[in-house]
Design a protein around this motif. Structure first.
Motif, PDB file in Angstrom:
ATOM      1  N   MET A 201       2.777 -13.784  14.739  1.00 59.90           N
ATOM      2  CA  MET A 201       3.141 -13.038  13.529  1.00 59.90           C
ATOM      3  C   MET A 201       3.292 -11.549  13.817  1.00 59.90           C
ATOM      4  N   LYS A 202       2.438 -11.016  14.669  1.00 62.73           N
ATOM      5  CA  LYS A 202       2.561  -9.601  15.042  1.00 62.73           C
ATOM      6  C   LYS A 202       3.908  -9.336  15.710  1.00 62.73           C
ATOM      7  N   VAL A 203       4.287 -10.224  16.634  1.00 64.48           N
ATOM      8  CA  VAL A 203       5.550 -10.049  17.349  1.00 64.48           C
ATOM      9  C   VAL A 203       6.722 -10.185  16.376  1.00 64.48           C
TER      10      VAL A 203
ATOM     11  N   LEU B  84       2.610  -2.872   8.293  1.00 62.96           N
ATOM     12  CA  LEU B  84       2.336  -4.309   8.366  1.00 62.96           C
ATOM     13  C   LEU B  84       2.179  -4.843   9.779  1.00 62.96           C
ATOM     14  N   GLY B  85       2.606  -4.082  10.758  1.00 64.96           N
ATOM     15  CA  GLY B  85       2.716  -4.597  12.118  1.00 64.96           C
ATOM     16  C   GLY B  85       1.440  -5.065  12.766  1.00 64.96           C
ATOM     17  N   ASP B  86       0.299  -4.549  12.348  1.00 64.81           N
ATOM     18  CA  ASP B  86      -0.967  -4.918  12.982  1.00 64.81           C
ATOM     19  C   ASP B  86      -1.915  -5.607  12.002  1.00 64.81           C
ATOM     20  N   THR B  87      -1.401  -6.061  10.869  1.00 67.50           N
ATOM     21  CA  THR B  87      -2.285  -6.628   9.845  1.00 67.50           C
ATOM     22  C   THR B  87      -2.566  -8.111  10.040  1.00 67.50           C
ATOM     23  N   PHE B  88      -1.803  -8.787  10.868  1.00 70.07           N
ATOM     24  CA  PHE B  88      -1.979 -10.221  11.054  1.00 70.07           C
ATOM     25  C   PHE B  88      -2.823 -10.496  12.298  1.00 70.07           C
TER      26      PHE B  88
ATOM     27  N   THR C 169       0.865  11.181  18.720  1.00 75.21           N
ATOM     28  CA  THR C 169       0.090  10.062  19.248  1.00 75.21           C
ATOM     29  C   THR C 169      -1.228  10.541  19.845  1.00 75.21           C
ATOM     30  N   GLN C 170      -1.181  11.654  20.559  1.00 78.90           N
ATOM     31  CA  GLN C 170      -2.412  12.168  21.154  1.00 78.90           C
ATOM     32  C   GLN C 170      -3.370  12.684  20.083  1.00 78.90           C
ATOM     33  N   ALA C 171      -2.822  13.314  19.038  1.00 82.47           N
ATOM     34  CA  ALA C 171      -3.677  13.853  17.988  1.00 82.47           C
ATOM     35  C   ALA C 171      -4.214  12.756  17.060  1.00 82.47           C
ATOM     36  N   PHE C 172      -3.394  11.750  16.779  1.00 78.23           N
ATOM     37  CA  PHE C 172      -3.793  10.714  15.829  1.00 78.23           C
ATOM     38  C   PHE C 172      -3.690   9.331  16.471  1.00 78.23           C
ATOM     39  N   ASP C 173      -2.462   8.790  16.416  1.00 79.72           N
ATOM     40  CA  ASP C 173      -2.249   7.400  16.806  1.00 79.72           C
ATOM     41  C   ASP C 173      -0.739   7.180  16.818  1.00 79.72           C
ATOM     42  N   ILE C 174      -0.262   6.250  17.614  1.00 82.29           N
ATOM     43  CA  ILE C 174       1.176   6.011  17.681  1.00 82.29           C
ATOM     44  C   ILE C 174       1.706   5.420  16.366  1.00 82.29           C
ATOM     45  N   ARG C 175       0.853   4.720  15.626  1.00 83.91           N
ATOM     46  CA  ARG C 175       1.298   4.212  14.319  1.00 83.91           C
ATOM     47  C   ARG C 175       1.623   5.362  13.369  1.00 83.91           C
ATOM     48  N   ILE C 176       0.825   6.413  13.404  1.00 84.44           N
ATOM     49  CA  ILE C 176       1.090   7.595  12.566  1.00 84.44           C
ATOM     50  C   ILE C 176       2.398   8.241  13.005  1.00 84.44           C
ATOM     51  N   ALA C 177       2.632   8.311  14.306  1.00 81.06           N
ATOM     52  CA  ALA C 177       3.889   8.870  14.810  1.00 81.06           C
ATOM     53  C   ALA C 177       5.066   8.050  14.307  1.00 81.06           C
ATOM     54  N   TYR C 178       4.941   6.722  14.326  1.00 83.32           N
ATOM     55  CA  TYR C 178       6.026   5.876  13.845  1.00 83.32           C
ATOM     56  C   TYR C 178       6.206   5.997  12.332  1.00 83.32           C
TER      57      TYR C 178
ATOM     58  N   TRP D 155       9.557   4.923  23.416  1.00 87.21           N
ATOM     59  CA  TRP D 155       8.214   4.566  22.988  1.00 87.21           C
ATOM     60  C   TRP D 155       8.051   3.130  22.496  1.00 87.21           C
ATOM     61  N   SER D 156       9.106   2.337  22.464  1.00 88.86           N
ATOM     62  CA  SER D 156       8.961   0.994  21.895  1.00 88.86           C
ATOM     63  C   SER D 156       8.027   0.110  22.732  1.00 88.86           C
ATOM     64  N   ALA D 157       8.114   0.198  24.054  1.00 92.72           N
ATOM     65  CA  ALA D 157       7.215  -0.604  24.897  1.00 92.72           C
ATOM     66  C   ALA D 157       5.769  -0.153  24.728  1.00 92.72           C
ATOM     67  N   VAL D 158       5.558   1.157  24.628  1.00 89.52           N
ATOM     68  CA  VAL D 158       4.212   1.685  24.426  1.00 89.52           C
ATOM     69  C   VAL D 158       3.667   1.201  23.084  1.00 89.52           C
ATOM     70  N   TYR D 159       4.514   1.172  22.063  1.00 91.95           N
ATOM     71  CA  TYR D 159       4.094   0.717  20.741  1.00 91.95           C
ATOM     72  C   TYR D 159       3.664  -0.752  20.793  1.00 91.95           C
ATOM     73  N   PHE D 160       4.465  -1.588  21.414  1.00 97.23           N
ATOM     74  CA  PHE D 160       4.120  -3.010  21.498  1.00 97.23           C
ATOM     75  C   PHE D 160       2.848  -3.223  22.317  1.00 97.23           C
ATOM     76  N   GLU D 161       2.634  -2.379  23.322  1.00 95.51           N
ATOM     77  CA  GLU D 161       1.450  -2.531  24.155  1.00 95.51           C
ATOM     78  C   GLU D 161       0.189  -2.017  23.467  1.00 95.51           C
ATOM     79  N   SER D 162       0.269  -0.840  22.838  1.00 96.75           N
ATOM     80  CA  SER D 162      -0.951  -0.219  22.313  1.00 96.75           C
ATOM     81  C   SER D 162      -1.268  -0.577  20.867  1.00 96.75           C
ATOM     82  N   VAL D 163      -0.280  -0.900  20.064  1.00 92.21           N
ATOM     83  CA  VAL D 163      -0.537  -1.242  18.661  1.00 92.21           C
ATOM     84  C   VAL D 163      -0.531  -2.748  18.443  1.00 92.21           C
ATOM     85  N   VAL D 164       0.499  -3.400  18.929  1.00 91.90           N
ATOM     86  CA  VAL D 164       0.639  -4.835  18.708  1.00 91.90           C
ATOM     87  C   VAL D 164      -0.248  -5.617  19.680  1.00 91.90           C
TER      88      VAL D 164
END
Length: 192
Positions: free
Chosen positions: A94-96, A85-89, A155-164, A21-30
């Protein structure tokens, strides 16, 4: 064996989350382009580095403290750094950087857990070591099967950030199990 297996189960859920899921996280959250999706790369580099440093860490702190530190790094990397913190900037750079730092901590944390668990089996098991290792591996590898389903459902019920965040909480659970279960209490003669 069940205590060791539970830590192994949590560790392989974390590891599978990174692999799948790391690529999905970088694509959908970051929201970074594919050329900047370096989360998996930095995770693997730190995981390899951690494997080389594990024996030295045993000598400094002992195996139990190494597992506690590993669980803490997983929790901090996933829960606090990447998920909170990953999506706050606003800045893409800075996100990366922030998310890569979180993934690096997770890689360093996860690197030593399975080898350390196997060494605990050798030191603590009352059953023959070959059978004990088979049981431990069987319990642990369920994590590799459960993780994609768990993360996908959350992720489907909430969000991938919640899953992480939930995966990060598993790092905290590793710290608690190692701290309070007697399977991790062994004498260590080789500390510096």
């Amino acid at each position: 064996l069940l205590q060791l297996g539970l830590v192994g189960l949590f560790a392989l859920i974390v590891e599978s989350a990174m692999f799948d899921w790391s690529a999905v996280y970088f694509e959908s959250v970051v929201h970074v382009p594919k050329s900047l999706q370096i989360g998996f790369l930095v995770f693997m580099v730190m995981m390899a580095t951690g494997r080389f440093l594990t024996n030295y860490a045993y000598q400094l702190w002992g195996k139990k403290k190494v597992l506690q530190l590993a669980g803490s790094l997983i929790c901090i990397g996933f829960f606090f750094i990447s998920a909170l913190l990953g999506d706050t900037f606003e800045s893409m750079a800075m996100k990366v950087i922030i998310n890569s730092l979180g993934f690096m901590l997770v890689g360093l944390g996860i690197s030593c857990i399975v080898p350390t668990l196997y060494s605990f089996v050798g030191a603590k098991s009352k059953t023959p070591v070959s059978i004990a290792l088979t049981i431990l591996s069987s319990i642990s590898f369920i994590g590799s099967l459960v993780a994609p389903l768990l993360i996908g459902a959350i992720t489907q019920a909430f969000d991938i950030r919640i899953a992480y965040m939930i995966i990060g909480i598993l790092g905290g659970c590793i710290v608690l199990i190692v701290s309070f279960c007697n399977a991790f209490d062994i004498r260590e003669e080789n500390k510096l």
